[in-house]
Design an enzyme around this catalytic site. Structure first.
Site, short mmCIF file in Angstrom:
data_model
loop_
_atom_site.label_atom_id
_atom_site.label_comp_id
_atom_site.label_asym_id
_atom_site.label_seq_id
_atom_site.Cartn_x
_atom_site.Cartn_y
_atom_site.Cartn_z
CB SER A 190 53.91 39.59 35.54
OG SER A 190 54.02 39.57 34.14
CB THR A 245 48.59 35.75 34.30
OG1 THR A 245 48.74 35.80 35.71
CG2 THR A 245 48.61 34.33 33.83
CB THR A 287 51.25 33.92 36.59
OG1 THR A 287 51.33 35.23 37.14
CG2 THR A 287 50.71 32.98 37.65
NE ARG A 304 47.66 35.02 45.34
CZ ARG A 304 47.56 35.26 44.04
NH1 ARG A 304 48.51 34.91 43.22
NH2 ARG A 304 46.48 35.85 43.57
CB THR A 327 45.28 38.18 33.31
OG1 THR A 327 46.37 38.81 33.97
CG2 THR A 327 44.48 39.22 32.56
N GLY A 328 44.66 38.87 36.27
CA GLY A 328 44.15 39.80 37.28
C GLY A 328 44.15 39.18 38.65
N1 ASP Z 1 46.10 35.92 38.04
C1 ASP Z 1 47.39 35.99 38.63
C2 ASP Z 1 47.33 35.61 40.08
O1 ASP Z 1 46.40 36.04 40.78
C3 ASP Z 1 48.05 37.30 38.57
C4 ASP Z 1 48.07 37.99 37.28
O2 ASP Z 1 47.26 37.78 36.40
O3 ASP Z 1 48.96 38.81 37.12
O4 ASP Z 1 48.22 34.96 40.54
#
Ligand code: ASP
Length: 336
Positions: A93, A195, A213, A223, A246-247
């Site tokens: 990730s 992340t 990330t 994106r 994160t997320g």
């Molecule tokens: N926040 C990150 C994103 O949307 C992804 C992640 O946290 O894994 O790119």
């Protein structure tokens, strides 16, 4: 347990740690339990230096701690800490070995912010492992805050960053497997988010933060998520505190999550309360689809009091403080 496995196991129907888990993610010495089983964090002075990060990244916090313990500053600590995960090919990730976009390209997003409110970011960066260090250079040697794509990559080469293929065999295999089964639609899949965000306070009491990330796995080409967006994926205010997310980045961006958490702390909320309020802004939107995605925040205030909160179970915070490097499960919203 690996971060991605945490998310994989975050069954939307699972009940899990509903009782008592509120106590697991906070500084125990600053909280007491209420009859509603809510964690309350008292204001107080924690022991400095300290570093916290999203997920179970004890090797990364250990590196940051090493810098802080030696009297280094918080900015160096978070950069060095994040670099550990960027170089870790097993982490799919972040950095090298990150899962690619739908075209098979690994593209990195990162940002960094210092005690003066200076910041730098890179988005859609390819072929460079240490995106966080390129972000730092954007902050330090350019008149800009963010560089994207080819421009960011060229900038990195000019500074001597080596060109590297970020797509490892296991990630290539995972992409090929995804191509066979998946449709070309935006997929909200909580397996795909994690992340590394890191916040530190050094011996002088100064704050810095960083975030790095490879973004959402199998994202559309081009994106960009929340992680390199100052105020969304990361925000640091040396007077107040800092937060990192994160997320599912789209949801963090829509609520300017990390800035929100810091502003809520400015208004008097504890880091824990502020993280919970920022999550509630997401889940309480009319028609929120929160059951299908994860968002998590970790935050600390100027005194070194920490908080963390997520929508679903299995988010965690790693904290290195007082010589102790621990991974602490986060409390979460969806207990149903
Ligand atoms: N926040 C990150 C994103 O949307 C992804 C992640 O946290 O894994 O790119």
């Amino acid at each position: 347990m690996k971060r991605r496995i945490f998310l994989k196991n975050a069954s939307l129907t699972g009940v899990g740690l509903a009782v008592g888990s509120t106590l697991l993610n906070c500084d125990e010495k600053y909280m007491k339990k209420t009859s509603k089983d809510e964690a309350i964090i008292d204001s107080g002075k924690a022991s400095l230096p300290m570093v916290i990060a999203t997920w179970d990244v004890k090797n990364a916090t250990a590196k940051a701690w090493e810098v802080l313990e030696a009297g280094g500053n918080a900015l160096d600590a978070v950069e060095q800490g994040c670099k550990v995960e960027e170089a870790n090919e097993k982490g799919q990730s972040v950095g090298k070995g990150g899962l690619p976009d739908r075209e098979g390209n690994v593209t990195l997003d990162a940002c960094i912010m210092d005690k003066h409110g200076n910041c730098g970011a890179v988005v859609y960066l390819q072929n460079i492992v240490h995106a966080v260090s390129v972000a730092r250079k954007v902050m330090e040697v350019t008149p800009h805050v963010m560089l994207a794509g080819k421009g960011a990559e060229q900038f990195a080469y000019e500074l001597g960053f080596p060109k590297e293929n970020l797509l490892t065999e296991p990630s290539k295999k995972a992409w090929k497997a995804w191509k066979k089964t998946s449709e070309y639609n935006p997929i909200i899949n909580i397996e795909n988010h994690d992340t590394i965000g890191m916040l530190a306070i050094d011996k002088n009491g100064d704050l810095s933060g960083a975030c790095t990330t490879s973004g959402l796995a199998f994202k559309m080409a081009g994106r960009v998520g929340d992680s390199p967006i100052i105020g969304s994926g990361l925000f640091v205010d040396n007077e107040i505190g800092a937060c990192v997310a994160t997320g599912l980045g789209e949801e963090v961006v829509k609520t300017v999550g990390s800035f929100l958490v810091v502003e809520l702390m400015r208004q008097g909320k504890t880091p824990q309360e502020a993280c919970e309020e920022a999550i509630s802004r997401i889940v309480n939107k009319p028609n929120s689809d929160y059951k299908n995605f994860q968002v998590g925040y970790v935050a600390l205030n100027k005194q070194g009091v920490t908080g963390s909160y997520s929508i679903h179970e299995f988010f965690s915070m790693t904290k290195y403080q007082d010589g102790k490097n621990e991974n602490l499960p986060s409390n979460f919203f969806n207990k149903s």
